[in-house]
Motif scaffolding. Structure first.
Motif, PDB file in Angstrom:
ATOM      1  N   UNK A   1      36.527  33.715  30.325  1.00  0.00           N
ATOM      2  CA  UNK A   1      37.358  34.574  29.477  1.00  0.00           C
ATOM      3  C   UNK A   1      38.712  33.944  29.159  1.00  0.00           C
TER       4      UNK A   1
ATOM      5  N   UNK B   1      36.133  47.523  58.663  1.00  0.00           N
ATOM      6  CA  UNK B   1      36.608  47.369  60.031  1.00  0.00           C
ATOM      7  C   UNK B   1      36.395  45.947  60.546  1.00  0.00           C
TER       8      UNK B   1
ATOM      9  N   UNK C   1      53.630  31.166  43.867  1.00  0.00           N
ATOM     10  CA  UNK C   1      55.040  31.529  43.714  1.00  0.00           C
ATOM     11  C   UNK C   1      55.718  31.486  45.073  1.00  0.00           C
TER      12      UNK C   1
ATOM     13  N   UNK D   1      49.971  30.171  38.319  1.00  0.00           N
ATOM     14  CA  UNK D   1      48.548  30.539  38.357  1.00  0.00           C
ATOM     15  C   UNK D   1      47.705  29.313  38.681  1.00  0.00           C
ATOM     16  N   UNK D   2      46.489  29.565  39.108  1.00  0.00           N
ATOM     17  CA  UNK D   2      45.521  28.482  39.189  1.00  0.00           C
ATOM     18  C   UNK D   2      45.379  27.873  37.804  1.00  0.00           C
TER      19      UNK D   2
ATOM     20  N   UNK E   1      36.728  43.780  49.677  1.00  0.00           N
ATOM     21  CA  UNK E   1      35.462  43.797  50.412  1.00  0.00           C
ATOM     22  C   UNK E   1      34.483  42.750  49.890  1.00  0.00           C
TER      23      UNK E   1
ATOM     24  N   UNK F   1      40.457  49.752  48.050  1.00  0.00           N
ATOM     25  CA  UNK F   1      40.872  48.387  48.365  1.00  0.00           C
ATOM     26  C   UNK F   1      41.398  48.294  49.779  1.00  0.00           C
ATOM     27  N   UNK F   2      40.574  48.773  50.709  1.00  0.00           N
ATOM     28  CA  UNK F   2      40.928  48.621  52.123  1.00  0.00           C
ATOM     29  C   UNK F   2      39.810  47.814  52.758  1.00  0.00           C
ATOM     30  N   UNK F   3      40.162  46.851  53.617  1.00  0.00           N
ATOM     31  CA  UNK F   3      39.117  46.056  54.259  1.00  0.00           C
ATOM     32  C   UNK F   3      38.221  46.931  55.126  1.00  0.00           C
TER      33      UNK F   3
END
Ligand SMILES: Cc1cc2nc3c(=O)[nH]c(=O)nc-3n(C[C@H](O)[C@H](O)[C@H](O)COP(=O)(O)OP(=O)(O)OC[C@H]3O[C@@H](n4cnc5c(N)ncnc54)[C@H](O)[C@@H]3O)c2cc1C
Lengths: 792, 281
Positions: free
Chosen positions: B250, B5, B101, B190-191, B42, B1-3
């Protein structure tokens, strides 16, 4: 006397550090380390045809790419099956990296090591894997149907099967005046600790030593497993659990693939390597729990007394069984709770599915069992038109029947025997607190305003403090500092406080002087781990025993120094003194000086301990049957688990148009024996109730039929916020355990256990129709209402 | 979970920002509360991030003629507590109480939320219902887009490559107007599973305007004039239901969402009327 701290709501010693950002979690360590990222299977069931890394090789900062083919020695073997059991006929475990087949979305296939995590993830994106995608098995129905196999070598997807009988339940049900049958389902959920897993390893080439940190619930377990996998002497491996941001069960599993691979890579590369799990990885590659399907047959008399209970259930164990079948074993034994049916039969089948593997999540099989049992008791009450609490009371084991042998074998392989508890008293307290007997008045008051409310009740018994053992070490330094160590780990429970409370009392020292270390194999190498509500019972008692040794030794040495009988001495506020004559005293820290005769005077207190300063020259400096140092070590190993219990009640309101469930009151009566720190026990209950509410009304693992987890993020996996959690009103009933020196029982899991049962009971009470499946969302409840109306 | 570059640019002026945005695959970074998760997962991989947080021209909230202007870097929290907003367009604050929040509102921007064109966003519905004007600057100069033309689909607006939203103007509502926002979400902040904003006008005790915007039930907010039906619940519901097309997912079935809309529309209109009454008195 020193103020007694056992039983007091003492503020947590660890909190000033943790709330001011001084905590050091796994990802806070090793900023210079290389980073690992994993390519994980996008398919639930597939054969790997090819792994093409061509495009990935030129990425600057890449250190290495590893697939199963690269693994060496025992690292290439299947991961261990930690808890074998005779009923586990077809246990299966995975490999650290997939060996030809993947069996759930998220299974690791390739490990990439790079200069940092960003680069490692870039590389993962460039690796191309081709698959022969196979038909997956998702859900209990599919697993039972067995049109496809999770493991080709396992017939019918059955990993385990077990039947246990106490009396002839089937015959008793047949002969009973009344019978009911019920089908009851619980869906998958997961521990979801705020901090995921993580491993950081340093290999010392010169000394051939491995030091590793893991966000684990068992550092001794990880140490032993990694030493075995890497073929290292145990002495050359140390494992430390740093601050751990929650576990709830998932981190008792070990070794996780990453716990083997990261140290292996660190040694291979001779560079520190670190991996921190991210949230998506945690959802798809750690562990889940709870999915079970139960069929109940029950026979009972006019009074509601259960004559025969026959439970058949199916457990979804996911793709592998590294932790054995602990969960269905616990369900099958703990389902009975506080009740004594005249006969009991339980049969379970554990099934493989192409989903994330299953290991105990706080409650561990009990929430399902309690749901099944409590739904049954409610159904009996409804059938006989009796008050739900009356049917419960008629089936309770009575206090004078303790210890009560249920005729079953518990998860620790020992007879299931309740040691203590007073169920009628607990129920009376609960009814009083929640106002059970006045509820109908409340119901009509609300009804007059057009509002619909309901009340639910659920009871449970929890086997806590399972063996085999834990140990404790207590040491008085010459500065007066008391060091305490135990091998099991902490994930936020407050061990540094409660263990310090125990030592402060046993030793007669201020709690501020006591410092507790947990989960560091360098400090205490013998331990099992933190799970099954066992830390206070196991390590608490071991530490108390160790402190008593230190006390005995201190009194003996002080007796020699003060020339009096040790029996006439007491320790108060860190001073050993003659009872009734406080002028004759010696500080405990000075006793520590005397306990360790020295040759070298490096400071003032050491000077006092040198050979020319102390000692009776007619004896050796350290007498034959003694050891230097004012310290003690002891272990606690119980004959059997000790059984805590509790009862919950909830009052809910259900909105007429939207079927939203609002919690008006949540009441808990809890018996964990003698309470070391009521504030910490209440904190455990609050957290447990929060997870119980979560499991009943919010959280589920939404797999689609292809085995994709559709809600693998906190946006769609609805872990409740503080705003969704009610204020918990808790009452304590203390029936001390006769099994251990401190009389305590575990409290860690209690709050979560009756969650689904108590909400189902309340919703059923409000709506009038049966609730047979949990969790339940407003949409599902609304649809259920509609179906009921159509069928009526 | 890293963007993956990306290049980070922090322009010092609007023209500089516009130039930076001309680069291929560029994206505006406002509060980052929607964008950074997309980057980390990503799901988006822009080459250039143009951080507009240094542009003081985009800050603030002002009364400009008969409109209330909210600048592109005004945080939700500032908008939620700003007296001008409460006086002139209370619906914005009514809606903002449901948005996320406090910690997210401290960074997330109200205009960013509109620029993001989130079909579940409360402010998207507010902008659509009030007919807000979205002020845009781009390589071809400035232009205004009406909310109706701005929201094209889920997370899709009529902004073209390289355009920047500088602010959004909402028509000021005098005290004859009343509004409300109601929704049902699974968790606080939440949405919504479904939500409704309502706007009514009462002149001399007579209802002279009534409209609603329904969100989370279609790719864009569904704005409906309900003046003709708003006193007859059956007709009102029939009209509303014929114009929405919610999905089953869901979290909820489509029918349940329809049920929510039915309940929420009635509730929103009732609340809007009493809001109008309390504003006049
Ligand atoms: C946990 C959580 C809960 C949330 N709940 C809600 C909720 O209930 N309701 C709700 O409405 N929102 C919710 N949000 C989203 C939040 O309101 C965001 O802050 C908002 O939607 C986007 O504003 P931002 O300033 O953070 O934009 P960013 O994240 O910076 O940008 C979002 C997108 O808009 C574009 N953009 C932003 N500003 C401009 C501009 N001036 N010109 C052109 N393009 C621009 C960006 O390029 C990007 O594509 C939630 C967010 C989180 C993390």
């Amino acid at each position: 006397m020193t103020t007694k701290s056992f039983g007091e709501p003492i503020l947590r010693k660890e909190d000033p550090r943790l709330v001011s950002g001084q905590g050091r979690y796994l990802d806070d360590l090793g900023h210079e380390a290389l980073a690992a990222a994993f390519l994980r299977s996008p398919h639930a069931s597939a054969r790997i045809l090819d792994i093409d890394v061509t495009d990935a090789l030129d990425v600057p900062g890449l250190i290495g790419i590893y697939t199963y083919e690269d693994l060496e020695g025992r690292v290439a073997e299947p991961l261990p099956l930690l808890i074998p059991h005779p009923a586990l006929l077809n246990g299966r475990t995975g490999y650290p990296l997939a060996n030809e087949f993947v069996r759930h979305v998220g299974e690791a296939i390739v490990m990439v090591i790079a200069e940092d995590r960003y680069i490692a993830e870039d590389v993962v994106e460039l690796i191309k894997v081709s698959y022969d995608v196979l038909q997956p098995v998702v859900g209990i129905q599919n697993a039972k149907a067995a049109h496809n196999a999770v493991h080709p070598s396992v017939p019918n997807n059955v990993s385990a099967h077990s039947v246990k009988e106490v009396g002839d339940a089937r015959a008793m049900i047949k002969a009973a005046p009344h019978k009911l049958s019920l089908d009851l389902f619980i869906e998958r959920s997961a521990c979801s600790p705020l901090e995921g897993k993580g491993v950081y390893a340093i290999w010392e080439e010169d000394s051939q030593e491995l030091r590793l940190w893991s966000s684990t619930q068992t550092s001794t377990g990880v140490r032993a497993a990694v030493a075995a996998k890497l073929d290292l002497p145990l002495q050359k491996v140390e494992c430390i659990a740093p601050d751990v941001g929650g576990g709830f069960g998932v981190k008792i599993m070990h070794p996780w693939p990453e716990e083997v691979l990261i140290p292996w890579a660190a040694r291979k590369l001779n560079r520190p390597v670190k991996w921190s799990e991210d949230r998506r990885e945690h959802f798809i590659s750690s562990a889940h729990e709870r999915a079970q399907e139960h069929h109940i047959e029950v026979g009972f008399d006019e009074e509601g007394r259960i004559l025969g209970l026959d439970v058949t259930f199916f457990h979804d164990n996911g793709a592998y069984t590294p932790y054995g079948i602990i969960i269905p074993l616990i369900t099958s034994t703990q389902l009975l709770g506080p009740y004594k049916p005249a006969s009991y039969r339980v049969e379970f089948t554990s099934l493989f599915t192409n989903t994330v593997l299953v290991i105990p999540y706080r409650g561990a099989g009990r929430p399902q069992g309690v749901f099944a049992m409590e739904r049954t008791v409610d159904a009996i009450a409804k059938y006989l038109r009796l008050d739900r609490t009356v049917v419960r009371e008629r089936n309770f084991i009575q206090p004078d029947e303790m210890p009560y042998d249920l005729g079953l074998i518990f998860q620790d392989g020992r007879p299931l025997e309740y040691d203590s508890g007073n169920f009628p008293a607990s129920m009376a307290m609960l009814k009083e607190m929640v106002g059970w007997d006045n509820f109908e008045t409340m119901r009509s008051e609300y009804a007059a305003q057009g509002r619909k409310i309901g009340i639910g009740v659920a009871c449970y018994v929890e086997g806590t403090g399972v063996g085999p053992y834990e140990g404790g070490f207590v040491q008085v330094e010459t500065s007066g500092r008391i060091n305490v160590a135990t091998g099991l780990t902490s994930q936020g429970q407050g061990h540094q406080t409660v263990f310090a409370q125990i030592v402060a009392d046993e030793l007669g020292v201020p709690i501020e002087d006591v410092f507790v270390t947990t989960g560091d194999t360098r400090r205490f190498p013998y331990a099992v781990g933190t799970f099954a509500s066992r830390a206070a019972v196991m390590s608490g008692n071991a530490i108390a025993l160790a402190a008593r040794q230190v006390r005995d030794k201190a009194l003996r040495l002080a007796g020699e120094a003060l020339e009096c009988d040790p029996h006439d001495l007491e320790i108060v506020d860190g001073i050993v003194r003659v009872k009734g004559d406080h002028t004759k005293s010696i500080a405990l820290k000075t006793v520590a000086v005397l306990s360790n005769p020295l040759r070298y005077a490096f400071d003032e207190s050491a000077k006092a301990a040198t050979q020319f300063a102390v000692g009776d020259t007619s004896k050796p400096p350290v007498p034959e049957d003694q050891e230097p140092g004012l310290e003690g070590k002891d272990y606690y190993s119980p004959m059997a688990s000790t059984f805590a219990n509790g009862m919950h009640a909830v009052i809910i309101e259900i909105l007429p148009d939207t079927a939203e469930v609002k919690i008006l009151r949540y009441v808990v009566v809890h018996d964990c024996g003698r309470v070391i720190n009521p504030m910490i026990v209440e904190g455990q209950i609050h957290g447990g109730v929060a997870q119980g509410v979560a499991g009943a009304l919010f959280e589920r693992m939404a797999y689609d039929e292809s085995g994709q987890l559709q809600n693998a993020s906190f946006m769609d996996f609805l872990m409740p916020y503080a705003t969704e959690i009610p204020t918990v009103e808790a009452g304590h009933l203390e029936t001390p355990s006769p099994l251990n020196p401190l009389g305590i029982k575990g409290a860690g899991e209690a709050g979560v256990i009756p969650g689904s049962a108590v909400f189902a009971s309340a919703i059923e009470d409000a709506e009038g129709f049966e609730i047979r499946r949990m969790p339940i969302s407003p949409s599902e409840l609304w649809e259920l209402r509609r179906t009921m109306k159509e069928n009526a | 979970m890293k963007p993956s570059r990306f290049q980070y640019v922090r322009p010092a002026s609007i023209p500089e920002a516009v130039v930076a945005l001309q680069r291929q695959n560029s994206k505006v970074l406002a509060g980052g509360q929607s964008l950074t998760p997309l980057l980390s997962m990503r799901l988006a991989a822009p080459e250039v991030l143009v951080d507009i947080n240094g542009l003081s021209e985009l800050a603030g909230i002002e009364l400009r003629g008969s409109e209330l202007w909210i600048g592109a870097i005004a945080r939700h929290q500032e908008v939620l507590t700003h007296p001008l907003v409460g006086t002139h367009v209370p619906l914005i604050q009514q809606a903002l109480t449901y948005v996320a929040h406090p910690v997210i509102r401290n960074r997330g921007t109200s205009v960013g939320s509109i620029a993001h064109a989130d079909p579940a966003g409360e402010l998207t519905a507010v902008a659509a219902l009030l007919g807000a004007r979205i002020h845009v600057v781009g390589p071809h100069g400035v232009r205004d887009i009406l909310a109706n033309d701005f929201f094209v689909g889920p997370l899709e607006s009529s902004l073209t490559h390289g355009e920047l939203v500088t602010g959004v103007s909402f028509p000021v509502l005098d005290s004859s107007w009343g509004s409300s926002c109601v929704e049902v979400a699974r968790r606080h902040g939440d949405y919504a599973l479904a939500g409704v904003c309502a706007l009514v006008q009462i002149v001399e005790g007579r209802l002279t305007a009534a409209s609603i915007a329904i969100f989370s039930v279609a790719g864009t907010p569904v704005v409906i004039d309900v003046l003709d039906v708003c006193t007859e619940n059956e007709k009102l519901n029939l009209k509303v239901q014929s114009l929405i097309d919610p999905d089953t997912d869901i979290h909820a079935t489509a029918d349940y969402r329809r049920q929510l809309v039915k309940t929420l529309v009635a509730q929103a209109l009732t609340e809007a009327r009493s809001n109008a009454e309390s504003r006049t008195s």
